[in-house]
Scaffold this active site. Structure first.
Site, short mmCIF file in Angstrom:
data_model
loop_
_atom_site.label_atom_id
_atom_site.label_comp_id
_atom_site.label_asym_id
_atom_site.label_seq_id
_atom_site.Cartn_x
_atom_site.Cartn_y
_atom_site.Cartn_z
N ASP A 97 0.86 -1.19 0.00
CA ASP A 97 0.00 0.00 0.00
C ASP A 97 0.89 1.23 0.00
O ASP A 97 2.07 1.16 0.36
CB ASP A 97 -0.94 0.00 1.21
CG ASP A 97 -2.27 0.70 0.92
OD1 ASP A 97 -2.34 1.43 -0.08
OD2 ASP A 97 -3.22 0.51 1.70
N ASP A 98 0.32 2.36 -0.40
CA ASP A 98 1.13 3.59 -0.40
C ASP A 98 1.34 4.10 1.01
O ASP A 98 2.42 4.58 1.35
CB ASP A 98 0.46 4.67 -1.28
CG ASP A 98 -0.99 4.95 -0.92
OD1 ASP A 98 -1.58 4.16 -0.14
OD2 ASP A 98 -1.57 5.93 -1.43
N ASP A 101 -2.17 4.73 7.74
CA ASP A 101 -2.52 5.93 8.52
C ASP A 101 -3.03 5.49 9.90
O ASP A 101 -2.26 5.35 10.85
CB ASP A 101 -3.57 6.72 7.73
CG ASP A 101 -3.87 8.08 8.33
OD1 ASP A 101 -3.94 8.18 9.56
OD2 ASP A 101 -4.06 9.05 7.58
#
Ligand SMILES: O=P(O)(O)OC[C@H]1O[C@H](OP(=O)(O)OP(=O)(O)O)[C@H](O)[C@@H]1O
Length: 162
Positions: A97-98, A101
């Protein structure tokens, strides 16, 4: 829960994203080989392509998880799962995933693919324990502005902004 009071935008240029993802590749190549990559859509598709090239991986699946409607977080929903006969419990697979969070997305993937290695380019403190490898730590209150979510437009000088 994601911090929606985040007021500081950190723009990430394409070149910076490519460089940071290559840094992730340098870490991951030491754990290679991987059987394949599972990209978490949509943000994970972009680093997955770069990592697949650097790690010489041609087998790529994706898992589609929807949890944000713009800036409103709901329960994460899997709208497309991996190909189970291929990926199994994730053993030997790299999940990409980028960004992690709050960690909600990565934790759900870990439940579904407990033996996979989960990697992100960027990681905020609340989600760091949900991933196995990341390269760039980001403050919880910073909102990353990725190049695929942005466009160039004129702005006002800081001194003239209200
Ligand atoms: O750790 P979390 O709080 O779960 O946040 C991380 C997720 O949020 C972003 O995706 P988003 O939901 O914005 O969807 P998109 O990639 O399709 O734009 C990002 O690509 C991660 O998948």
């Amino acid at each position: 829960m994601k911090d929606y009071t985040a007021s500081r935008y950190l723009p990430i240029a394409w070149e910076l994203f490519h460089r940071d993802t290559r840094m992730l590749a340098h870490k991951l190549v030491q754990m290679a080989p991987f059987k394949g990559i599972v990209a978490i859509t949509r943000g994970g598709l972009i680093p997955s392509s770069i990592l697949a090239r650097e790690l010489d991986i041609r087998l790529i699946d994706c898992i589609s998880i929807v949890s944000y409607d713009d800036r409103v977080q709901g329960d994460p929903t899997v709208i497309k799962d991996v190909q189970k006969d291929l990926v199994g419990d994730g053993e030997g697979w790299l999940v990409v995933d980028d960004l992690v969070d709050s960690g909600v997305t990565a934790r759900l993937v870990k439940k579904l693919l407990p033996k996979a290695h989960v990697a992100t380019v960027y990681a905020k403190p609340q989600g760091q324990d949900a991933v196995d490898t990341f390269v760039v730590p980001i403050e919880q209150t910073t909102w990353l502005q990725f190049p695929w979510d942005a466009e160039l437009q004129p702005n006002e000088p800081l001194a003239r902004r209200k």
